[in-house]
Motif scaffolding. Structure first.
Motif, short mmCIF file in Angstrom:
data_model
loop_
_atom_site.label_atom_id
_atom_site.label_comp_id
_atom_site.label_asym_id
_atom_site.label_seq_id
_atom_site.Cartn_x
_atom_site.Cartn_y
_atom_site.Cartn_z
N LYS A 26 -49.05 49.61 -67.07
CA LYS A 26 -50.20 50.08 -67.85
C LYS A 26 -51.32 49.06 -67.70
CE LYS A 26 -51.66 51.88 -72.26
NZ LYS A 26 -51.32 52.24 -73.61
N VAL A 27 -52.50 49.55 -67.34
CA VAL A 27 -53.63 48.68 -67.05
C VAL A 27 -54.61 48.66 -68.22
CG1 VAL A 27 -55.56 48.26 -65.47
CG2 VAL A 27 -53.40 49.18 -64.59
N TYR A 28 -54.93 47.45 -68.65
CA TYR A 28 -55.95 47.22 -69.65
C TYR A 28 -57.09 46.50 -68.94
CZ TYR A 28 -52.23 48.18 -73.01
OH TYR A 28 -51.21 48.77 -73.72
N ALA A 29 -58.26 47.12 -68.88
CA ALA A 29 -59.38 46.56 -68.13
C ALA A 29 -60.65 46.66 -68.97
CB ALA A 29 -59.55 47.29 -66.80
N PRO A 30 -60.85 45.71 -69.87
CA PRO A 30 -62.02 45.78 -70.74
C PRO A 30 -63.32 45.55 -69.98
CG PRO A 30 -60.97 43.65 -70.96
CD PRO A 30 -60.07 44.48 -70.08
N ASP A 31 -64.39 46.17 -70.48
CA ASP A 31 -65.73 45.88 -69.96
C ASP A 31 -66.19 44.59 -70.62
OD1 ASP A 31 -65.87 48.11 -68.36
OD2 ASP A 31 -66.80 49.35 -69.91
N ILE A 32 -66.58 43.62 -69.82
CA ILE A 32 -66.93 42.30 -70.34
C ILE A 32 -68.36 41.97 -69.91
CG2 ILE A 32 -66.29 39.86 -70.41
CD1 ILE A 32 -63.48 40.87 -69.32
N ALA A 33 -69.17 41.56 -70.89
CA ALA A 33 -70.55 41.13 -70.62
C ALA A 33 -70.54 39.61 -70.47
CB ALA A 33 -71.46 41.56 -71.75
N GLN A 40 -64.78 33.51 -72.11
CA GLN A 40 -64.53 34.19 -73.39
C GLN A 40 -63.12 34.76 -73.49
OE1 GLN A 40 -66.94 37.86 -73.79
NE2 GLN A 40 -68.11 37.10 -72.04
N PRO A 41 -62.10 33.97 -73.20
CA PRO A 41 -60.74 34.49 -73.26
C PRO A 41 -60.30 34.92 -74.66
CG PRO A 41 -60.70 32.12 -73.02
CD PRO A 41 -62.12 32.56 -72.83
N VAL A 42 -60.75 34.21 -75.66
CA VAL A 42 -60.38 34.57 -77.03
C VAL A 42 -60.95 35.93 -77.39
CG1 VAL A 42 -60.58 33.92 -79.47
CG2 VAL A 42 -60.15 32.15 -77.74
N GLY A 62 -63.87 37.00 -63.87
CA GLY A 62 -62.67 37.50 -64.54
C GLY A 62 -61.45 36.66 -64.21
N ALA A 63 -61.41 36.12 -62.99
CA ALA A 63 -60.30 35.26 -62.59
C ALA A 63 -60.34 33.93 -63.33
CB ALA A 63 -60.32 35.03 -61.08
N LEU A 64 -61.53 33.42 -63.60
CA LEU A 64 -61.65 32.20 -64.41
C LEU A 64 -61.08 32.45 -65.80
CD1 LEU A 64 -62.64 29.36 -65.14
CD2 LEU A 64 -64.92 30.36 -65.52
N ASN A 65 -61.46 33.55 -66.42
CA ASN A 65 -60.94 33.89 -67.75
C ASN A 65 -59.45 34.19 -67.69
OD1 ASN A 65 -63.14 34.11 -70.01
ND2 ASN A 65 -64.11 34.72 -68.10
N TYR A 87 -64.40 25.66 -65.12
CA TYR A 87 -63.36 25.67 -66.15
C TYR A 87 -63.68 24.70 -67.29
CZ TYR A 87 -58.80 24.72 -68.29
OH TYR A 87 -57.77 24.54 -69.17
N LYS A 88 -63.46 25.17 -68.49
CA LYS A 88 -63.52 24.35 -69.69
C LYS A 88 -62.26 24.68 -70.49
CE LYS A 88 -68.34 23.51 -69.72
NZ LYS A 88 -68.45 23.61 -68.33
N PRO A 89 -61.51 23.67 -70.92
CA PRO A 89 -60.28 23.96 -71.67
C PRO A 89 -60.56 24.77 -72.93
CG PRO A 89 -60.46 21.63 -71.16
CD PRO A 89 -61.76 22.25 -70.79
N VAL A 90 -59.80 25.81 -73.12
CA VAL A 90 -59.88 26.64 -74.31
C VAL A 90 -58.45 26.86 -74.75
CG1 VAL A 90 -60.53 28.89 -75.26
CG2 VAL A 90 -61.95 27.85 -73.48
N THR A 91 -58.17 26.56 -75.98
CA THR A 91 -56.83 26.85 -76.51
C THR A 91 -56.99 27.75 -77.72
OG1 THR A 91 -56.86 24.83 -77.83
CG2 THR A 91 -55.79 24.70 -75.70
N PHE A 92 -56.00 28.57 -77.94
CA PHE A 92 -56.03 29.46 -79.08
C PHE A 92 -54.62 29.76 -79.53
CE2 PHE A 92 -57.10 31.56 -75.09
CZ PHE A 92 -56.10 32.51 -74.94
#
Length: 162
Positions: A26-33, A40-42, A62-65, A87-92
């Motif tokens: 199942k593919v989830y492919a959001p439209d991202i601005a 904006q991974p979070v 998209g590959a970076l995210n 890349y900038k570290p993002v943790t959540f």
């Protein structure tokens, strides 16, 4: 299998590529601005609060995210021409048990949008923390042709035993 696919800047998942992805799950492919905010991974994952993704796939921005999401949720990723030098570290917070997540990376030797040498430099600095499978194509530019997309998906999923 739940697949999170993240398109690149000024791009969308084409119907042809979606059809190929749907062979695997199942593919989830959001439209991202990405124009206002590249990383904006979070925000991306907040769109799917009750979905556990098995793999993350992305192209360019998209590959970076997808790389960042893979790092945080411990899932394997297939990355096409990721601009990892941005890349900038993002943790959540996540409820998923994290493990080393293999990254399969496809780079175009003639990519004029994302410098493959900069991406390789970034990856070289992370050899002790990531399991990497890097494939370079000397004549590949930034756009991923349908046949290469299909071939790399097949290799990626076969390495995961699917």
């Amino acid at each position: 299998m739940n697949i999170l696919y993240l398109h690149g800047l000024h791009s969308k998942l084409s119907p042809q590529k979606r059809k190929i992805l749907e062979i695997y799950g199942k593919v989830y492919a959001p439209d991202i601005a990405y124009e206002a905010k590249h990383i904006q991974p979070v925000e991306i994952l907040k769109q799917f609060p009750d979905t556990e993704f098995n793999v993350v796939i992305g192209s360019s921005m998209g590959a970076l995210n997808a790389y960042i999401i893979s790092e945080n949720i411990g899932r394997c990723a297939l990355l096409f021409n990721p601009p990892l030098s941005k890349y900038k570290p993002v943790t959540f917070a996540t409820t998923i048990l994290k493990a080393v997540a293999t990254k399969h990376i496809v780079l175009g030797g003639k990519d004029e949008v994302v410098n493959p040498a900069e991406t390789l430099k970034f990856l070289g600095e992370h050899l002790a923390t990531d399991e990497l499978n890097i494939k370079t194509f000397p004549d590949l530019t930034h756009r991923i042709p349908l046949d290469l997309f299909e071939e790399q998906l097949k290799l990626f999923f076969s390495s995961l035993c699917y």
